[in-house]
Design an enzyme around this catalytic site. Structure first.
Site, short mmCIF file in Angstrom:
data_model
loop_
_atom_site.label_atom_id
_atom_site.label_comp_id
_atom_site.label_asym_id
_atom_site.label_seq_id
_atom_site.Cartn_x
_atom_site.Cartn_y
_atom_site.Cartn_z
N GLU A 55 45.63 44.36 36.28
CA GLU A 55 45.90 43.30 35.30
C GLU A 55 44.99 43.52 34.07
OE1 GLU A 55 44.10 39.57 36.43
OE2 GLU A 55 45.65 38.39 35.40
N ASN A 64 50.56 37.16 29.92
CA ASN A 64 49.82 38.12 30.73
C ASN A 64 50.89 39.00 31.40
OD1 ASN A 64 48.24 39.43 32.64
ND2 ASN A 64 46.96 37.65 33.04
N LYS A 69 53.31 37.09 33.89
CA LYS A 69 52.66 36.31 34.97
C LYS A 69 53.15 34.87 35.02
CE LYS A 69 47.87 35.48 36.59
NZ LYS A 69 46.47 35.88 36.30
N GLU A 107 42.44 31.27 31.25
CA GLU A 107 43.77 31.90 31.18
C GLU A 107 44.84 30.91 30.73
OE1 GLU A 107 45.57 34.80 33.87
OE2 GLU A 107 43.74 34.64 35.04
N CYS A 135 47.95 39.23 39.77
CA CYS A 135 46.74 38.55 40.25
C CYS A 135 47.00 37.26 41.02
CB CYS A 135 45.75 38.34 39.10
SG CYS A 135 44.12 37.93 39.75
N ASN A 190 42.27 40.68 38.50
CA ASN A 190 40.87 40.51 38.09
C ASN A 190 40.40 39.27 38.83
OD1 ASN A 190 39.92 42.04 35.29
ND2 ASN A 190 42.14 41.80 35.42
N1 CDV Z 1 43.10 36.73 37.09
C1 CDV Z 1 43.36 35.85 38.06
O1 CDV Z 1 44.48 35.40 38.19
N2 CDV Z 1 42.33 35.46 38.82
C2 CDV Z 1 42.43 34.46 39.85
C3 CDV Z 1 41.13 33.72 40.02
C4 CDV Z 1 40.81 32.85 38.88
C5 CDV Z 1 41.19 32.81 41.25
C6 CDV Z 1 42.84 35.07 41.17
O2 CDV Z 1 43.74 34.49 41.81
O3 CDV Z 1 42.24 36.04 41.63
#
Ligand code: CDV
Length: 313
Positions: free
Chosen positions: A46, A111, A128, A147, A173, A198
């Site tokens: 990501e 994203n 996303k 975000e 993510c 991330n």
């Molecule tokens: N980049 C993300 O989506 N990170 C989230 C954190 C904030 C919980 C994740 O689900 O890993």
């Protein structure tokens, strides 16, 4: 057997001062490593072109526009597409997307992750859906996770596309923590799900989860793979970036739910697995034969309702 050789191209930290050109050089090293190791596709994390900028808040969002891509490929990313075509290795790439203005002048920030075939052509774009974190500045946090300020949720949901001789889906993510993400793709016959992430190790709203980050990462992707009979490739940007330590542990999970390959560093590292897409049928044709066993009539709450409704009140 329908085998796709997939490389999970984990990245170590990208600092704010690193240029796109420097980052793309790192991506090219991993892509070439993938070619040498027989990969059909290499999956990057990501927001793979920049530092994880939602950890900083700016009052005027336009000041953050330099973190976003306005074209793909653009001048800095074109070498990646050219090298992919030359090597015959496809890739999946996460980045921040700034759209051209709508008719009324509105721009959109997403994203985004794209899927590129072995000839360098873009097969699909995913934006996303589950945007975590917060929308406003929270000065008491050790770092921001804004975000929800920087990105709007992707309006198109989860698609599945023919690519690499199979059916490929994408998520980003936080999407990997939600069973709906996998199931919506499962219902489209997905065989290979690609996911960049991330994940800061310190979860500010509930630090008791910090020691469980690796466990939860594996838990959700192993469950999602098994329950939908699909391969899942989870790829981190890990390590200490701008002082924030993030989970690495990139992994490739089989439709059985087993982890078949996993990164052992928190830096740039390519983890490769041979994924037999026909293995999916062992699960989607038996225990998870959706057409035979699912009961959609009693699942209506999943789409008709967002939060919890107490039926006894
Ligand atoms: N980049 C993300 O989506 N990170 C989230 C954190 C904030 C919980 C994740 O689900 O890993």
């Amino acid at each position: 057997m329908r085998t796709v050789v997939v490389g999970a191209a984990q990245l170590g930290p990208i600092e704010a001062e690193h240029t796109r050109a420097e980052v793309v050089e790192r991506l090219l090293v991993l892509l070439r490593d993938g070619a040498a190791r027989g990969c059909d596709a290499v999956v990057f994390p990501e927001l793979a072109l920049t530092t994880f900028f939602p950890r900083w808040f700016v009052d005027d969002i336009a000041e953050a526009d330099h973190w976003y891509e306005t074209e793909m490929p653009g001048p800095d990313t074109k070498p990646l597409f050219d090298e992919a075509a030359r090597l015959g290795v496809g890739f999946c790439l996460g980045y921040a997307e700034l759209t051209p203005p709508d008719a009324d002048g509105t721009v959109h920030r997403f994203n985004t992750q794209i899927l590129v075939e072995r000839d360098g052509s873009v097969v699909a774009r995913y934006r996303k859906v589950h945007i975590p974190g917060h929308e406003h500045h929270e000065p008491d946090r050790p770092f921001q996770h804004a975000e929800r300020y920087y990105f709007e949720p992707g309006p198109d949901g989860f698609g599945v596309w023919p690519a690499f001789g199979g059916r490929v889906g994408m998520m980003i993510c936080n999407d990997r923590r939600w069973p709906e993400s996998y199931r919506v793709m499962g219902l489209q016959g997905v065989e290979l799900i690609l996911c960049g992430y991330n994940t800061p190790l310190h979860y500010v709203p509930d630090p008791s989860q910090d020691v469980l980050q690796g466990f939860h990462n594996a838990l959700v992707m192993q469950a999602g793979a098994y329950q939908n009979g699909a391969w899942v490739v989870g790829v981190a940007k890990g390590g200490v970036e701008a002082g924030v330590d993030s989970l690495a542990q990139s992994m490739i999970v089989a439709p059985s739910g087993q982890i078949v390959a996993q990164a052992y560093t928190a830096g740039d590292e390519l983890v490769v697995a041979s994924c037999d897409l026909d293995w999916c049928k062992r699960y989607t044709g038996t225990l998870f034969d959706f057409d035979r066993y699912r009961r959609p009539k009693v699942y209506t709450r999943i789409t008709s309702q967002r939060g919890v409704v107490l039926s006894d009140e």
